[in-house]
Structure formats: structure tokens, C-alpha cells
Enzyme design. Structure first.
Site: not given
Length: 299
Positions: A107-109
Site C-alpha cells: 500500500v505504501e510504495t
């Protein structure tokens, strides 16, 4: 016109000096070091534009499509196979599910595929100066960035970040790098930008330190939820008494109902302690639920 320009310039310069003094004192940094680096920081208008329109303002259905889709699930499975050893070692050492760790990074990167557009110094300086609602928080993170840079002899202008100043594969804010980042590959350096192993260990450590309960549930959809029952921690038995139906038997945990809007439909979820731990990473219900659904898809 010249007088107005001079006034605005002097006002901004004075504010910058106040921030420099505050950071130097709070973080015990040489004042000249702080002033020199802040003099190199630039105001980036795009940063304030982006922070005023975060993805979390989207409806749940649209938000979910960004983070839980066939492409991200496929790449996540490839990522899990590639880093299985590190993910399972992190699970064994920190007692956090390996799929949850992978999903946070997804989700983050995008499992490390995201390339940061900004540099951390400019982003945090812009928000400390121009985002009044959370200026104090971003001043604090700016101070942590300078502390991290000073301790590690890094030029803060060269640290890439998101528009909000989040850094590396796990998108840690500078304060979280100092508190929770770990040298998981044991090479003597904590590197969240180049070492996926360090990122995996650091995500696991972050969740552990915020109280992740291994093997406990995180969230489950329920039927017959109602708006008036949301937001309050209650026992499962009490919610059942009020007509809420659970899809399977659960032990007597404390839970909270949340409601998410998907088009015309209201979807109710019962969330547990671990859901709130995920929200320590990002305080959005949509974010935490996306991590959970992506994690389930990776199993």
C-alpha cells in the site's frame, strides 16, 4: 506592491528563524546547522495542494480500487516469493503476520516500485511554514529529519520523500525512523531507502511496538449494522443482543463498528485491536482496511 512583497518576505523569513530556534533547542542541534539547512529549503506549492486532497477523501469503493486490485495482488505475490525468508523471519522475531508486513509495503510504495517525487527537507519545510492546521506536527518532523541527518552525516536536501515527508520503502516519517527503524539485514546501517530487508523488519517492529496482538483478528464484515452503534467499543455479545450478525463464531473480544460508504451501499465492519494498530501507521479506516484486504489476498 514592493512594500507588500517586502512585508511577505520579512514575515516568512522571521517565521523561518523562529522555527530554526525552536528546532535547535528541542533537538539539541547546533543553531548554525539548523539555520544553514533551512536556508536551502524551498516552498513547494504542489506539496500544500496535494496534502489538501489526500486519497482518503475518496469513497471506499474508489479508494479500494487503488490499493486492492489484480495488478497489486499479483505483484504482491511475486514480492512475497522474493522476500519470503525476510518476511517469515520478521514474523518469527516480531510476532506480526508476514502478509500484513508485505501488505503495508504494498500500500505504501507498491512493494518498492514507487519513486518519491519530492525531497524531505522541502516537503516538511513547506508544511511547517504553510500548512497552519498541522504546522506544529510538521515542524516536529522537520526537526527529526535534521536530527537524523546530523547524526548520520547525510545532506537532508538529498533525502527523497513523499509530499508529506515520508521516507523510504515503508514511508516512515523522520520521527518513526529514529524510533522504530531496525538494521534487519545486519550490515551495520539502517537504510529504508535501499534495503528492503531493513524495511520489512522496521514495519514489523513499528506494529509490534504499537501493540500488535499475534493471531488475533483484525476486522470482519457484519450484517444488520446501524449508524448509532458505530464508534463505541463493545463486546461481541452486546452487539449480537442489538441485532448485529457475525459471519462466524468469535470469542468474546471488544470490537467497534465502522461504516464505509460504497456507492449507495453502507458496509459495516467490526474492527478489533489490531485494526487500531494499523491505524497508527495511517489514521484512516480505509487505509487499514486496504492493508488487511491486500494481506488476505497474498495468503
Amino acid at each position: 506592491m514592493f512594500v507588500l512583497f517586502f512585508y511577505l518576505f520579512f514575515s516568512s523569513f522571521s517565521h523561518s528563524l523562529v522555527i530554526a530556534d525552536k528546532i535547535a533547542e528541542k533537538f539539541d542541534l547546533p543553531r548554525n546547522y539548523v539555520k544553514e539547512n533551512l536556508s536551502k529549503a524551498e516552498i513547494v506549492d504542489k506539496v500544500t495542494d496535494l496534502i489538501s486532497k489526500p486519497a482518503e477523501t475518496k469513497e471506499w469503493g474508489d479508494y479500494k480500487k487503488i490499493f486492492v486490485n489484480e495488478q497489486r495482488i499479483s505483484l504482491g505475490k511475486d514480492f512475497y516469493r522474493k522476500y519470503r525468508e525476510e518476511l517469515e523471519r520478521a514474523e518469527n522475531e516480531f510476532y506480526v503476520s508476514s502478509e500484513i508486513i508485505a501488505a503495508v509495503l504494498g500500500v505504501e510504495t507498491f512493494f518498492g516500485r514507487y519513486s518519491p517525487e519530492f525531497n524531505a527537507l522541502d516537503s516538511l519545510y513547506t508544511l511547517a511554514m504553510n500548512y497552519e492546521r498541522r504546522s506544529e506536527y510538521f515542524t516536529y518532523e522537520l526537526g527529526n529529519l535534521l536530527l537524523y541527518s546530523y547524526k548520520n552525516n547525510i545532506n537532508p536536501k538529498e533525502i527523497r520523500s513523499s509530499y508529506a515527508g515520508a521516507i523510504g520503502y515503508p514511508q516512515f516519517m523522520p520521527s518513526n525512523i529514529l524510533k522504530y527503524a531496525v538494521d534487519f539485514d545486519e550490515d551495520g546501517l539502517v537504510d529504508l531507502v535501499n534495503s528492503m530487508s531493513d524495511a520489512i523488519g522496521s514495519v514489523a517492529n513499528f506494529l509490534k511496538q504499537h501493540g500488535w496482538h499475534y493471531s488475533d483478528p483484525t476486522a470482519v464484515t457484519v450484517a444488520f449494522g446501524r449508524e448509532r452503534l458505530t464508534g463505541e467499543w463493545m463486546s461481541i455479545s452486546k452487539l449480537k443482543e442489538k441485532g448485529v450478525s457475525f459471519p462466524f463464531g468469535l470469542s468474546e473480544h471488544k470490537i467497534k463498528l465502522i461504516r464505509l460508504k460504497d456507492g449507495e451501499n453502507d458496509i459495516y465492519w467490526a474492527v478489533f485491536h489490531n485494526f487500531e494498530v494499523l491505524k497508527r501507521y495511517n489514521p484512516s479506516n480505509k487505509y487499514a482496511l486496504s492493508v488487511l484486504l491486500l494481506a488476505v489476498a497474498l495468503k
